[in-house]
Design a protein around this motif. Structure first.
Motif, short mmCIF file in Angstrom:
data_model
loop_
_atom_site.label_atom_id
_atom_site.label_comp_id
_atom_site.label_asym_id
_atom_site.label_seq_id
_atom_site.Cartn_x
_atom_site.Cartn_y
_atom_site.Cartn_z
N PHE A 85 -39.31 -16.90 -23.84
CA PHE A 85 -38.38 -17.49 -22.87
C PHE A 85 -37.60 -16.37 -22.20
CE2 PHE A 85 -34.23 -19.34 -21.72
CZ PHE A 85 -34.66 -20.40 -20.93
N ASP A 86 -37.36 -16.52 -20.91
CA ASP A 86 -36.56 -15.56 -20.16
C ASP A 86 -35.09 -15.91 -20.35
OD1 ASP A 86 -35.36 -13.82 -18.43
OD2 ASP A 86 -36.20 -14.71 -16.59
N ARG A 87 -34.41 -15.17 -21.19
CA ARG A 87 -33.01 -15.47 -21.49
C ARG A 87 -32.09 -15.14 -20.33
NH1 ARG A 87 -31.82 -13.60 -27.64
NH2 ARG A 87 -30.04 -14.99 -27.32
N GLN A 88 -32.61 -14.48 -19.29
CA GLN A 88 -31.81 -14.19 -18.10
C GLN A 88 -31.91 -15.30 -17.06
OE1 GLN A 88 -29.81 -11.53 -18.31
NE2 GLN A 88 -30.75 -11.29 -20.34
N ASP A 89 -32.65 -16.36 -17.35
CA ASP A 89 -32.78 -17.48 -16.43
C ASP A 89 -31.39 -18.01 -16.11
OD1 ASP A 89 -33.22 -20.14 -15.32
OD2 ASP A 89 -35.25 -20.03 -16.09
N GLN A 142 -47.10 -14.56 -26.93
CA GLN A 142 -47.03 -14.16 -25.54
C GLN A 142 -46.83 -15.39 -24.66
OE1 GLN A 142 -46.98 -10.87 -24.71
NE2 GLN A 142 -46.98 -10.60 -26.93
N PRO A 143 -46.23 -15.21 -23.48
CA PRO A 143 -46.04 -16.36 -22.60
C PRO A 143 -47.35 -17.07 -22.31
CG PRO A 143 -44.80 -14.46 -21.81
CD PRO A 143 -45.65 -13.98 -22.94
N ALA A 154 -33.92 -19.03 -28.32
CA ALA A 154 -33.31 -18.37 -27.17
C ALA A 154 -31.82 -18.67 -27.06
CB ALA A 154 -34.02 -18.79 -25.89
N LEU A 155 -31.35 -19.69 -27.78
CA LEU A 155 -29.94 -20.08 -27.71
C LEU A 155 -29.16 -19.64 -28.95
CD1 LEU A 155 -30.40 -23.71 -26.29
CD2 LEU A 155 -30.01 -21.57 -25.03
#
Length: 303
Positions: free
Chosen positions: A66-70, A27-28, A287-288
């Motif tokens: 990680f927020d991939r929409q950043d 979790q974050p 995330a990448l």
């Protein structure tokens, strides 16, 4: 890397197969938890990663949130050479930010304490694959390396040994320090079989060769730039500036430092401390990742 510079210790004993309740994804703001027994199976040399019965993967379970929409340009960073020198490895874990992925050598003799320290910071873990490099045998990746001259069964056996050295990692990088497995990667059937094996276990693959095509048969990505060649203060800073430019141009880029040293740690820690002020975000390598481009795409599920 000369043979003298790569004095590899004896192979360590494999870790025991852990027991305990199933665990969910991190979790974050929380540490990455230790190995989930549901994601392990017994192998010839110790526990091996696997996809759980309900489809959970090491990529998702041990990945950093990680927020991939950043919308900011994303930079991933992998630092290799962890585990052989415990003091330098501890310094890297203490000083580098949690978004940096750490690649541990399978030849490292004592890893549990280092792995626990990295997990507490939420750092993603990779296992460094000793693959036949350019210049072999002068550049020697060790006695458990996957080699083009081995039989398929021999390389499968060696991969099982490497993958059982420790647990709780998201995937593998095809590099041992500065040796990046170029000769092994040039043999398409061997390289493809390796990617298939990693994908089947729910692991990603980071290709350490700058500019290489993304893995075709595994979840993952190729790095964009080696930042510690040469490993001098000024050159590292120039490479990090180039990495930022690539991230701006492409939206995301991954850098690789093959040999953890005090200079590398100092420069990377200083650079990362002001990264967000320059409009970038440090992203975990999970995330990448990109999806594999395989013919049997229908058999590949998103991890």
């Amino acid at each position: 890397a000369s043979p003298a510079a790569l004095a590899l210790p004896q192979a360590p004993e494999p870790p025991p197969l852990p027991a305990g309740p199933m665990r969910g994804p991190p979790q974050p703001g929380r540490p990455i938890l230790a190995a989930d027994p549901a994601l392990l199976e017994s192998g010839p040399y110790g526990p091996l990663p696997r996809i759980s019965a309900e489809g959970r993967t090491p990529i998702r379970t041990y990945g950093r949130p990680f927020d991939r929409q950043d919308p900011r340009s994303k930079i991933g960073l992998v630092v290799g050479g962890l585990g052989i020198n415990a003091a330098i490895s501890e310094e890297a874990i203490a000083r580098l930010p949690g978004g940096v992925a750490l690649a541990f050598s399978p030849y490292a003799p004592q890893l549990p304490l280092l792995l626990d320290q990295a997990r507490r910071k939420g750092m993603e873990l990779l296992v460094a694959l000793p693959l036949e490099p350019t210049g072999y045998p002068l550049n020697n990746p060790g006695d458990r390396a996957l080699l083009t001259g081995n039989t398929e069964a021999q390389n499968e056996d060696r991969l099982a040994w490497v993958l059982s050295r420790f647990t709780g990692y998201v995937g593998a990088i095809g590099a041992l320090g500065a040796m990046r497995g170029e000769r092994y990667a040039a043999v398409s059937d061997r390289f493809g079989a390796l990617q298939d094996a990693l994908r089947s276990r729910g692991l990603l693959y980071i290709d350490p060769r700058p500019g290489a095509r993304p893995p075709e048969r595994a979840w993952g990505r190729a790095i964009d730039l080696v930042v510690d060649e040469p490993a001098t203060r000024g050159e590292i800073e120039l490479k990090l500036q180039a990495l930022e430019r690539l991230a701006q141009e492409k939206g995301a880029a991954i850098g690789y430092a093959g040999n953890v040293t005090p200079v590398v740690i100092d420069r990377l820690a200083s650079w990362a401390g002001s990264l967000e002020a320059r409009g970038f975000v440090l992203a975990p390598v999970t995330a990448l990742r990109r999806a594999p481009d395989v013919a049997a795409a229908e058999t590949v599920r998103a991890p």
